[in-house]
Design a protein around this motif. Structure first.
Motif, PDB file in Angstrom:
ATOM      1  N   GLN A 131     -59.989 -48.496  27.737  1.00 17.41           N
ATOM      2  CA  GLN A 131     -60.941 -49.417  28.351  1.00 17.41           C
ATOM      3  C   GLN A 131     -62.386 -48.996  28.112  1.00 17.41           C
ATOM      4  O   GLN A 131     -63.315 -49.758  28.412  1.00 17.41           O
ATOM      5  CB  GLN A 131     -60.676 -49.529  29.854  1.00 17.41           C
ATOM      6  CG  GLN A 131     -59.281 -50.015  30.198  1.00 17.41           C
ATOM      7  CD  GLN A 131     -58.863 -51.224  29.381  1.00 17.41           C
ATOM      8  OE1 GLN A 131     -59.489 -52.281  29.469  1.00 17.41           O
ATOM      9  NE2 GLN A 131     -57.819 -51.074  28.582  1.00 17.41           N
ATOM     10  N   HIS A 184     -54.475 -45.731  28.813  1.00 11.10           N
ATOM     11  CA  HIS A 184     -55.025 -47.034  29.193  1.00 11.10           C
ATOM     12  C   HIS A 184     -56.474 -46.892  29.643  1.00 11.10           C
ATOM     13  O   HIS A 184     -57.340 -47.679  29.225  1.00 11.10           O
ATOM     14  CB  HIS A 184     -54.203 -47.660  30.311  1.00 11.10           C
ATOM     15  CG  HIS A 184     -54.839 -48.873  30.918  1.00 11.10           C
ATOM     16  ND1 HIS A 184     -54.850 -50.107  30.290  1.00 11.10           N
ATOM     17  CD2 HIS A 184     -55.540 -49.038  32.084  1.00 11.10           C
ATOM     18  CE1 HIS A 184     -55.514 -50.978  31.038  1.00 11.10           C
ATOM     19  NE2 HIS A 184     -55.943 -50.355  32.121  1.00 11.10           N
ATOM     20  N   ALA A 229     -55.980 -56.322  34.239  1.00 10.55           N
ATOM     21  CA  ALA A 229     -55.923 -57.679  33.703  1.00 10.55           C
ATOM     22  C   ALA A 229     -54.456 -58.085  33.506  1.00 10.55           C
ATOM     23  O   ALA A 229     -53.580 -57.219  33.374  1.00 10.55           O
ATOM     24  CB  ALA A 229     -56.675 -57.738  32.379  1.00 10.55           C
ATOM     25  N   PRO A 230     -54.172 -59.394  33.469  1.00 13.20           N
ATOM     26  CA  PRO A 230     -52.786 -59.840  33.295  1.00 13.20           C
ATOM     27  C   PRO A 230     -52.112 -59.253  32.060  1.00 13.20           C
ATOM     28  O   PRO A 230     -50.910 -58.945  32.092  1.00 13.20           O
ATOM     29  CB  PRO A 230     -52.931 -61.362  33.181  1.00 13.20           C
ATOM     30  CG  PRO A 230     -54.179 -61.677  33.935  1.00 13.20           C
ATOM     31  CD  PRO A 230     -55.104 -60.526  33.683  1.00 13.20           C
ATOM     32  N   GLU A 231     -52.887 -59.063  30.989  1.00 15.80           N
ATOM     33  CA  GLU A 231     -52.300 -58.529  29.759  1.00 15.80           C
ATOM     34  C   GLU A 231     -51.967 -57.037  29.854  1.00 15.80           C
ATOM     35  O   GLU A 231     -51.363 -56.474  28.932  1.00 15.80           O
ATOM     36  CB  GLU A 231     -53.243 -58.772  28.565  1.00 15.80           C
ATOM     37  CG  GLU A 231     -54.608 -58.123  28.691  1.00 15.80           C
ATOM     38  CD  GLU A 231     -55.638 -59.039  29.324  1.00 15.80           C
ATOM     39  OE1 GLU A 231     -56.842 -58.842  29.034  1.00 15.80           O
ATOM     40  OE2 GLU A 231     -55.241 -59.944  30.090  1.00 15.80           O
ATOM     41  N   HIS A 232     -52.357 -56.414  30.956  1.00 17.37           N
ATOM     42  CA  HIS A 232     -52.060 -54.992  31.156  1.00 17.37           C
ATOM     43  C   HIS A 232     -51.017 -54.798  32.260  1.00 17.37           C
ATOM     44  O   HIS A 232     -50.945 -53.736  32.876  1.00 17.37           O
ATOM     45  CB  HIS A 232     -53.339 -54.226  31.491  1.00 17.37           C
ATOM     46  CG  HIS A 232     -54.350 -54.246  30.392  1.00 17.37           C
ATOM     47  ND1 HIS A 232     -55.707 -54.409  30.611  1.00 17.37           N
ATOM     48  CD2 HIS A 232     -54.196 -54.157  29.048  1.00 17.37           C
ATOM     49  CE1 HIS A 232     -56.350 -54.404  29.460  1.00 17.37           C
ATOM     50  NE2 HIS A 232     -55.453 -54.254  28.499  1.00 17.37           N
ATOM     51  N   GLY A 233     -50.194 -55.810  32.474  1.00 18.87           N
ATOM     52  CA  GLY A 233     -49.163 -55.723  33.505  1.00 18.87           C
ATOM     53  C   GLY A 233     -48.179 -54.598  33.283  1.00 18.87           C
ATOM     54  O   GLY A 233     -47.597 -54.075  34.233  1.00 18.87           O
TER      55      GLY A 233
END
Length: 209
Positions: A85, A81, A41-45
């Motif tokens: 999830q 990470h 997701a973008p927040e996990h760049g």
């Protein structure tokens, strides 16, 4: 309550990413967890950036500028990470995790990282089943572009060649399977992508009802 999930495992270039993308297209209600950019997701760049820095800047200096323990510490960000999830996973939606910590742990052992690092990882939630995509090292070598796309965590020594790659992959396979020996494991034999995807879909569907 322990989260209910399956793990898709295998050595390098076994086809896990291809299978994960096929599952995403064919099973849109499943939850697929991976550190591949397609699934972040973008927040996990930050996970993607750390992975890129690891491959481009850190691994070339393994054994010279960076210790195996330093490399393992960076890889731990991916491990945590993936674990994170699983926090809100429900009991009924099929969840498939790409590699989980098993492959990373095996690679860290092969480069000589301190075994004490792995105790925490082994306490993470365990899957219901592991689907292990098997591949012959010679075929993996071909898929790697005969080493052109291999990084320092895919072969022994500082310079890649067929023997260094094959010996690493053979040992990696043995270590991954030893790490998951306490779990139900389905070994998916080498074959075409469609057959592998079908076998994984069927096994996950059976396991998660």
């Amino acid at each position: 309550m322990q989260p209910a999930f399956s793990v898709l495992s295998g050595t390098d270039h076994a086809g896990k990413s291809v299978v994960m993308r096929a599952l995403a297209a064919e099973e849109p209600t499943w939850r697929l967890v991976s550190v591949d950019d397609d699934f972040l997701a973008p927040e996990h760049g930050v996970v993607s950036r750390l992975k890129s820095d690891l491959v481009r800047e850190t691994l070339p200096g393994l054994g010279k500028h960076h210790s195996p323990d330093f490399v393992a510490s960076l890889l731990q960000t991916a491990v945590v990470h993936l674990r994170d999830q699983l926090v809100d996973v429900g009991p009924h939606r099929p969840v498939v995790v790409d590699s989980y910590y098993y492959k990373i742990l095996a690679k860290c052992r092969l480069i000589g990282a301190d075994e004490e690092i792995f105790g925490w990882w082994r306490g993470f939630p365990q899957p219901r089943r592991v689907l292990f995509l098997d591949v012959d090292p010679a075929e993996a070598w071909r898929r790697s572009g005969e080493g052109a796309r291999a990084n320092r965590l895919e072969f022994h020594g500082e310079h890649v060649d067929r023997d260094a790659f094959a010996s690493f992959q053979t040992e990696l396979r043995a270590l991954i399977l030893a790490e998951v020996a306490h779990l139900p494991v389905d070994v998916v034999p080498p074959g075409d992508v469609a057959t592998a995807v079908r076998r994984v879909r069927e096994a996950v569907a059976r396991e998660h009802g």
